[in-house]
Design a protein around this motif. Structure first.
Motif, PDB file in Angstrom:
ATOM      1  N   GLY A 355      35.666  39.873  37.729  1.00  0.00           N
ATOM      2  CA  GLY A 355      36.788  40.400  37.125  1.00  0.00           C
ATOM      3  C   GLY A 355      37.006  41.859  36.647  1.00  0.00           C
ATOM      4  O   GLY A 355      37.827  42.360  36.215  1.00  0.00           O
ATOM      5  N   ARG A 356      35.812  42.400  36.798  1.00  0.00           N
ATOM      6  CA  ARG A 356      35.690  43.915  36.369  1.00  0.00           C
ATOM      7  C   ARG A 356      35.641  44.693  37.451  1.00  0.00           C
ATOM      8  O   ARG A 356      35.108  46.174  37.133  1.00  0.00           O
ATOM      9  N   GLY A 357      36.219  44.281  38.534  1.00  0.00           N
ATOM     10  CA  GLY A 357      35.788  45.207  39.775  1.00  0.00           C
ATOM     11  C   GLY A 357      34.442  45.707  40.275  1.00  0.00           C
ATOM     12  O   GLY A 357      34.354  46.600  40.843  1.00  0.00           O
ATOM     13  N   LYS A 358      33.647  44.589  39.917  1.00  0.00           N
ATOM     14  CA  LYS A 358      32.224  44.764  40.403  1.00  0.00           C
ATOM     15  C   LYS A 358      31.878  43.882  41.671  1.00  0.00           C
ATOM     16  O   LYS A 358      32.521  42.741  41.529  1.00  0.00           O
ATOM     17  N   LEU A 359      31.005  44.376  42.440  1.00  0.00           N
ATOM     18  CA  LEU A 359      30.351  43.473  43.416  1.00  0.00           C
ATOM     19  C   LEU A 359      28.994  43.166  43.116  1.00  0.00           C
ATOM     20  O   LEU A 359      28.232  44.127  42.910  1.00  0.00           O
ATOM     21  N   ALA A 360      28.527  41.843  42.754  1.00  0.00           N
ATOM     22  CA  ALA A 360      27.458  41.873  42.371  1.00  0.00           C
ATOM     23  C   ALA A 360      26.604  40.402  43.132  1.00  0.00           C
ATOM     24  O   ALA A 360      27.119  39.906  43.854  1.00  0.00           O
ATOM     25  N   ALA A 361      25.261  40.524  42.661  1.00  0.00           N
ATOM     26  CA  ALA A 361      24.436  39.550  43.304  1.00  0.00           C
ATOM     27  C   ALA A 361      24.688  37.944  42.874  1.00  0.00           C
ATOM     28  O   ALA A 361      24.264  37.393  43.373  1.00  0.00           O
ATOM     29  N   LYS A 362      25.468  38.008  41.755  1.00  0.00           N
ATOM     30  CA  LYS A 362      25.443  36.736  41.288  1.00  0.00           C
ATOM     31  C   LYS A 362      27.012  36.711  40.761  1.00  0.00           C
ATOM     32  O   LYS A 362      27.408  37.584  40.320  1.00  0.00           O
ATOM     33  N   ALA A 363      27.511  35.411  40.745  1.00  0.00           N
ATOM     34  CA  ALA A 363      28.610  35.114  40.483  1.00  0.00           C
ATOM     35  C   ALA A 363      28.902  35.366  38.687  1.00  0.00           C
ATOM     36  O   ALA A 363      27.747  35.107  38.032  1.00  0.00           O
ATOM     37  N   ALA A 364      29.963  35.834  38.241  1.00  0.00           N
ATOM     38  CA  ALA A 364      30.207  36.025  36.643  1.00  0.00           C
ATOM     39  C   ALA A 364      30.938  34.863  36.247  1.00  0.00           C
ATOM     40  O   ALA A 364      31.479  33.914  36.893  1.00  0.00           O
ATOM     41  N   GLU A 365      31.504  35.143  34.879  1.00  0.00           N
ATOM     42  CA  GLU A 365      32.564  34.175  34.546  1.00  0.00           C
ATOM     43  C   GLU A 365      33.833  34.165  35.259  1.00  0.00           C
ATOM     44  O   GLU A 365      34.075  35.151  36.005  1.00  0.00           O
ATOM     45  N   SER A 366      34.549  33.344  35.115  1.00  0.00           N
ATOM     46  CA  SER A 366      35.696  32.951  35.767  1.00  0.00           C
ATOM     47  C   SER A 366      36.747  34.212  35.604  1.00  0.00           C
ATOM     48  O   SER A 366      36.921  34.426  34.252  1.00  0.00           O
ATOM     49  N   SER A 367      37.609  34.623  36.837  1.00  0.00           N
ATOM     50  CA  SER A 367      38.293  35.524  36.392  1.00  0.00           C
ATOM     51  C   SER A 367      39.603  35.503  37.510  1.00  0.00           C
ATOM     52  O   SER A 367      39.346  35.007  38.508  1.00  0.00           O
ATOM     53  N   ALA A 368      40.547  36.645  37.220  1.00  0.00           N
ATOM     54  CA  ALA A 368      41.521  36.634  38.431  1.00  0.00           C
ATOM     55  C   ALA A 368      42.261  38.120  37.981  1.00  0.00           C
ATOM     56  O   ALA A 368      42.476  38.535  37.054  1.00  0.00           O
ATOM     57  N   GLU A 369      42.590  38.638  39.317  1.00  0.00           N
ATOM     58  CA  GLU A 369      43.441  39.921  39.446  1.00  0.00           C
ATOM     59  C   GLU A 369      44.606  39.756  40.530  1.00  0.00           C
ATOM     60  O   GLU A 369      44.220  39.082  41.330  1.00  0.00           O
ATOM     61  N   SER A 370      45.381  40.352  40.054  1.00  0.00           N
ATOM     62  CA  SER A 370      46.830  40.181  40.602  1.00  0.00           C
ATOM     63  C   SER A 370      47.272  41.460  41.282  1.00  0.00           C
ATOM     64  O   SER A 370      46.810  42.322  40.785  1.00  0.00           O
ATOM     65  N   PHE A 371      48.113  41.512  42.475  1.00  0.00           N
ATOM     66  CA  PHE A 371      48.618  42.607  42.844  1.00  0.00           C
ATOM     67  C   PHE A 371      49.931  41.951  43.492  1.00  0.00           C
ATOM     68  O   PHE A 371      50.218  41.153  43.871  1.00  0.00           O
ATOM     69  N   ASP A 372      51.145  42.828  43.857  1.00  0.00           N
ATOM     70  CA  ASP A 372      52.223  42.749  44.662  1.00  0.00           C
ATOM     71  C   ASP A 372      52.203  43.492  45.755  1.00  0.00           C
ATOM     72  O   ASP A 372      51.848  44.504  46.091  1.00  0.00           O
ATOM     73  N   TYR A 373      52.634  42.520  46.562  1.00  0.00           N
ATOM     74  CA  TYR A 373      52.765  43.081  48.260  1.00  0.00           C
ATOM     75  C   TYR A 373      54.175  43.230  48.520  1.00  0.00           C
ATOM     76  O   TYR A 373      54.878  42.367  48.347  1.00  0.00           O
ATOM     77  N   SER A 374      54.642  44.331  49.039  1.00  0.00           N
ATOM     78  CA  SER A 374      55.946  44.402  49.369  1.00  0.00           C
ATOM     79  C   SER A 374      55.947  45.082  50.828  1.00  0.00           C
ATOM     80  O   SER A 374      55.587  45.961  51.376  1.00  0.00           O
TER      81      SER A 374
END
Length: 542
Positions: A355-374
């Motif tokens: 959820g912090r915009g990271k790409l990691a070798a292990k899963a972190a705590e649950s999170s969600a990020e949203s965006f709008d597509y038009s």
């Protein structure tokens, strides 16, 4: 032309051959089963029209001159190969209607059988060429008896349909660009650069409805574009036996050689052909360089590969054919690597979004990020495998700065990371509306912070879903052979489009040919142990 042939032979490292008064018989007709006559040119390596020998056939919709005739056929003839270059139905003097992919099987088989009946053919017949000229080989090879002696397949595939509709989308850029080219190619001065026409074509692929893109681009109907638009989103089998010959592939016993590029749009499908031939017990060989479709740098390898393969086949000398089945350029390493199979053995490694915009070798705590597509402001494409335009690797800053693109970055690599093989991403998401595209891209971020696209994939979701429903989506990315150098970072992009490479997702059920308006969508990407959004990379170590 003899001087050009000599210079090219030296450039390609081909053996010197004495001048044998190479000559060409032009514009001779070959009858089809329905009485239509298709024009062809015959290249005579010895200048003797009555001399009998093997023949290399190339069937093209692009005209018998240009690169195919002036370079490819001349160079082959200069190496002692007799070549016939034929214009496909309805193109460049050949009778009938020009409608790509529709009659290549019937016309190709009729042409092959006619050539074999001529006194100047000793019964041995092979085919060569790339792109659509490769398609015309696939339209003949599995169906001809007795079989061809060889097929030389560059930047092509037995099944073009996945390139018409990648991941269920519509390849707007490629389809409209190619339609404009073939729609104008026989007009005066067609070969000259026309910036105004390029701008008009680009505007057409960006406009709506796409069923009128041919009129918008060149002011007239192009039957191919009408065909490909009409059958978008339909699993009706229309293209089987036309643009799709993959079902006949397991029966092919013809020796084949292939060349492609990491940024060629047909690479993924061509590698499927390669694997299918091997699984059927008819192994081929393939060479993959760091090229885009039609890149001049690839011409030397394509010509050398095809001429060497044909000469060895006709001379009955297997020695020049003894090489590894797979030869690839490992990008950004300066190395060519040989393998016995595709994909080569590797170690699949997962990288997880957080959820912090990271790409990691292990899963972190649950999170969600949203965006709008038009669909009124669709997410733009930058770089990648395209037939025309700005392809290959490009600075992705303009994409990654948009609010409708999520970016996940890894830490700087402590050592080189070689990724060779097939990649996939698993995305957990939910959306306001069920119809959407999922576009996933892997990038290489250099020490200066520039993000360069490496490979990507797209998938169109059409199944019904509730707004709160979490969906697990698997997206297949294009294969690659790439070295991420020490100090660089991996980056994963997730978005809902790459326009106009793919048509904008309008979120409605209206047909592609007539759809002209859409609805916005809110998309949420989930991460964490319960919903591990990942990309799996095939890590190779020598």
């Amino acid at each position: 032309m003899p001087m050009l042939t000599t210079l090219l032979s030296k450039l390609l490292g081909l053996s010197e051959r004495p001048n044998r008064a190479l000559s060409i018989i032009k514009d001779f007709p070959i009858p089809m089963l329905d009485g239509t006559e298709l024009l062809a040119d015959r290249y005579l390596p010895h200048g003797d029209p009555d001399a009998s020998g093997p023949v290399v056939l190339m069937r093209t919709p692009y005209g018998r001159g240009g690169v195919l005739g002036r370079i490819h056929a001349n160079l082959m003839a200069g190496q002692g190969l007799q070549v016939v270059v034929q214009s496909t139905r309805g193109s460049f003097g050949s009778q009938g209607e020009f409608r790509p992919f529709q009659t290549e099987r019937e016309d190709g088989v009729a042409t092959a059988e006619w050539i074999r009946q001529q006194p100047w053919c000793d019964g041995r017949l092979a085919m060569a060429g790339g792109s659509y000229v490769g398609h015309t080989q696939w339209a003949v090879g599995p169906y001809l008896e007795p079989p061809l002696e060889a097929m030389c397949l560059a930047v092509t595939t037995s099944n073009f349909v996945p390139n018409f509709y990648p991941g269920g989308t519509f390849a707007a850029d490629d389809m409209v660009s190619w339609s404009a080219i073939i729609g104008l190619q026989e007009e005066p001065f067609a070969a000259l650069p026309k910036p105004w026409q390029l701008r008009r074509t680009q505007a057409a692929m960006r406009g709506l409805p796409l069923g009128r893109a041919d009129q918008a681009a060149i002011g007239k109907e192009v039957k191919f574009l009408q065909d490909v638009v009409a059958h978008a989103g339909q699993d009706d089998g229309y293209w089987k036996g036309r643009a799709d010959h993959s079902e006949a592939l397991p029966t092919l016993t013809v020796p084949t050689t292939m060349v492609s590029g990491w940024y060629d749009p047909f690479l993924k499908a061509q590698l499927e052909d390669f694997k299918a031939l091997g699984a059927a017990g008819h192994p081929s060989r393939i060479t993959i360089g760091s090229w885009r479709h039609g890149e001049p740098a690839s011409l030397k390898v394509i010509l050398s590969d095809q001429i060497g393969f044909l000469k060895a086949t006709f001379d009955g000398d297997p020695a020049p054919l003894q090489r590894a089945p797979v030869r690839i350029a490992l990008q950004h390493s300066g190395q060519w690597l040989d393998f016995d199979q595709w994909p080569p053995p590797s170690n699949p490694v997962e990288f997880f979004t957080t959820g912090r915009g990271k790409l990691a070798a292990k899963a972190a705590e649950s999170s969600a990020e949203s965006f709008d597509y038009s669909p009124d402001d669709p997410t733009p494409n930058i770089g990648g495998p395209l037939l025309m335009g700005e392809s290959k690797q490009r600075d992705n800053a303009a994409r990654e700065s948009r609010p409708d693109v999520l970016v996940y970055s890894g830490e700087p690599l402590e050592q080189h990371l070689d990724v060779i093989g097939e990649l996939q991403a698993t995305i957990f998401l939910r959306s306001t509306h069920p119809k959407l595209d999922v576009f996933v891209r892997l990038c290489d971020v250099d020490p200066q912070g520039v993000s360069w696209n490496v490979c990507d994939g797209v998938l169109r979701l059409t199944d019904p879903a509730e707004a709160a429903e979490v969906r697990e989506v698997t997206v297949q990315l294009d294969p690659t052979g790439y070295r991420f150098q020490a100090g660089h970072r991996l980056r994963l992009q997730i978005s809902a489009g790459a326009w106009p490479r793919y048509d904008r997702n309008l979120g409605t059920a209206e047909a592609l040919a007539t759809a002209s308006s859409g609805i916005p969508n809110r998309i949420e990407i989930l991460s964490g142990t319960d919903h591990p959004t990942t990309i799996t990379l095939p890590i190779w170590k020598p």
